[in-house]
Design a protein around this motif. Structure first.
Motif, PDB file in Angstrom:
ATOM      1  N   ARG A 195      -6.062  -8.066   2.978  1.00 26.09           N
ATOM      2  CA  ARG A 195      -7.393  -7.976   2.358  1.00 26.09           C
ATOM      3  C   ARG A 195      -7.635  -6.656   1.651  1.00 26.09           C
ATOM      4  NH1 ARG A 195      -8.019  -9.621   7.502  1.00 26.09           N
ATOM      5  NH2 ARG A 195      -8.876  -7.595   8.108  1.00 26.09           N
ATOM      6  N   LEU A 196      -6.748  -5.696   1.854  1.00 23.56           N
ATOM      7  CA  LEU A 196      -6.923  -4.353   1.321  1.00 23.56           C
ATOM      8  C   LEU A 196      -6.753  -4.313  -0.201  1.00 23.56           C
ATOM      9  CD1 LEU A 196      -7.434  -1.794   3.032  1.00 23.56           C
ATOM     10  CD2 LEU A 196      -5.062  -1.211   2.644  1.00 23.56           C
ATOM     11  N   THR A 197      -7.545  -3.481  -0.865  1.00 22.19           N
ATOM     12  CA  THR A 197      -7.418  -3.291  -2.314  1.00 22.19           C
ATOM     13  C   THR A 197      -6.866  -1.893  -2.593  1.00 22.19           C
ATOM     14  OG1 THR A 197      -9.624  -2.340  -2.592  1.00 22.19           O
ATOM     15  CG2 THR A 197      -9.440  -4.763  -2.716  1.00 22.19           C
ATOM     16  N   ASP A 198      -6.439  -1.676  -3.827  1.00 21.90           N
ATOM     17  CA  ASP A 198      -5.976  -0.351  -4.239  1.00 21.90           C
ATOM     18  C   ASP A 198      -7.076   0.683  -3.991  1.00 21.90           C
ATOM     19  OD1 ASP A 198      -3.651  -1.551  -5.108  1.00 21.90           O
ATOM     20  OD2 ASP A 198      -4.068  -1.291  -7.241  1.00 21.90           O
ATOM     21  N   ARG A 199      -8.310   0.304  -4.287  1.00 19.21           N
ATOM     22  CA  ARG A 199      -9.448   1.214  -4.112  1.00 19.21           C
ATOM     23  C   ARG A 199      -9.641   1.587  -2.641  1.00 19.21           C
ATOM     24  NH1 ARG A 199     -11.744   5.363  -4.589  1.00 19.21           N
ATOM     25  NH2 ARG A 199     -13.983   5.495  -4.473  1.00 19.21           N
ATOM     26  N   ASP A 200      -9.485   0.608  -1.733  1.00 19.25           N
ATOM     27  CA  ASP A 200      -9.598   0.882  -0.293  1.00 19.25           C
ATOM     28  C   ASP A 200      -8.530   1.881   0.149  1.00 19.25           C
ATOM     29  OD1 ASP A 200     -11.671  -1.019  -0.033  1.00 19.25           O
ATOM     30  OD2 ASP A 200     -10.233  -2.625   0.409  1.00 19.25           O
ATOM     31  N   LEU A 201      -7.324   1.697  -0.354  1.00 18.85           N
ATOM     32  CA  LEU A 201      -6.212   2.589  -0.013  1.00 18.85           C
ATOM     33  C   LEU A 201      -6.493   3.998  -0.530  1.00 18.85           C
ATOM     34  CD1 LEU A 201      -3.381   2.635   1.293  1.00 18.85           C
ATOM     35  CD2 LEU A 201      -2.448   2.087  -0.959  1.00 18.85           C
TER      36      LEU A 201
ATOM     37  N   LYS B  17      -9.410   5.332  -1.148  1.00 19.79           N
ATOM     38  CA  LYS B  17     -10.517   5.899  -0.386  1.00 19.79           C
ATOM     39  C   LYS B  17     -10.032   6.453   0.957  1.00 19.79           C
ATOM     40  CE  LYS B  17     -15.119   4.682   1.287  1.00 19.79           C
ATOM     41  NZ  LYS B  17     -16.088   3.587   1.448  1.00 19.79           N
ATOM     42  N   HIS B  18      -9.157   5.723   1.630  1.00 18.59           N
ATOM     43  CA  HIS B  18      -8.637   6.156   2.930  1.00 18.59           C
ATOM     44  C   HIS B  18      -7.856   7.468   2.790  1.00 18.59           C
ATOM     45  CE1 HIS B  18      -7.543   5.509   7.113  1.00 18.59           C
ATOM     46  NE2 HIS B  18      -6.265   5.694   6.820  1.00 18.59           N
TER      47      HIS B  18
ATOM     48  N   LEU C 117      -6.468   1.138   9.566  1.00 16.06           N
ATOM     49  CA  LEU C 117      -7.122   0.825   8.295  1.00 16.06           C
ATOM     50  C   LEU C 117      -7.331  -0.682   8.245  1.00 16.06           C
ATOM     51  CD1 LEU C 117      -8.150   1.701   5.499  1.00 16.06           C
ATOM     52  CD2 LEU C 117      -5.795   1.605   4.686  1.00 16.06           C
ATOM     53  N   GLU C 118      -8.576  -1.116   8.147  1.00 16.62           N
ATOM     54  CA  GLU C 118      -8.923  -2.546   8.151  1.00 16.62           C
ATOM     55  C   GLU C 118      -8.336  -3.262   9.373  1.00 16.62           C
ATOM     56  OE1 GLU C 118     -10.668  -4.625   5.864  1.00 16.62           O
ATOM     57  OE2 GLU C 118     -11.376  -2.798   4.918  1.00 16.62           O
TER      58      GLU C 118
END
Length: 130
Positions: A58-64, A66-67, A114-115
């Motif tokens: 479910r993770l997006t490039d943006r989530d990665l 941000k982390h 993460l998630e």
């Protein structure tokens, strides 16, 4: 000209029927140079490129991004997708602005959650084959 004749004249298979021996070798090496292998003198690995595994689908490039931005400036963050299904393959790459920031990510984000999944963060080791 037929398709098979076109293939032969372009040097596929190491032969080039439309040119002399030296020209055929040059043509063949020109095609071979398009491979992904890299001469070790061309490799620059400043150490700020990170390999991340254990990513949620479910993770997006943006989530990665941000982390990882909690430990410094993120230059690029990308999750590798399956080319046919366009679903995450569960790993990705992050490029940090500096080596120091990349080392902080390894120290503080390796084995982080993460998630809902535990991720691993490693430095990419670029080596030239051959």
């Amino acid at each position: 000209r037929g398709e098979a004749e076109d293939r032969d004249s372009r040097g596929f298979g190491g032969q080039d029927r439309g040119r002399s021996g030296d020209e055929a070798k040059m043509s063949y090496s020109r095609y071979r140079s398009r491979s992904r292998s890299v001469d070790s003198s061309d490799v620059e690995n400043p150490g700020n490129n990170l390999f991340v595994t254990g990513l949620s689908s479910r993770l997006t490039d943006r989530d990665l991004e941000k982390h990882f931005s909690t430990e410094g400036e993120v230059i690029d963050a990308s999750i590798v997708l399956d080319p046919w299904t366009r679903e995450s393959r569960g790993f990705g790459f992050v490029t940090m602005a500096t080596l120091k920031e990349a080392e902080r990510c390894i120290k503080y984000l390796d084995r982080s959650v993460l998630e809902g999944r535990v991720i691993t963060v490693e430095k990419i080791l670029l080596t030239a084959a051959g």
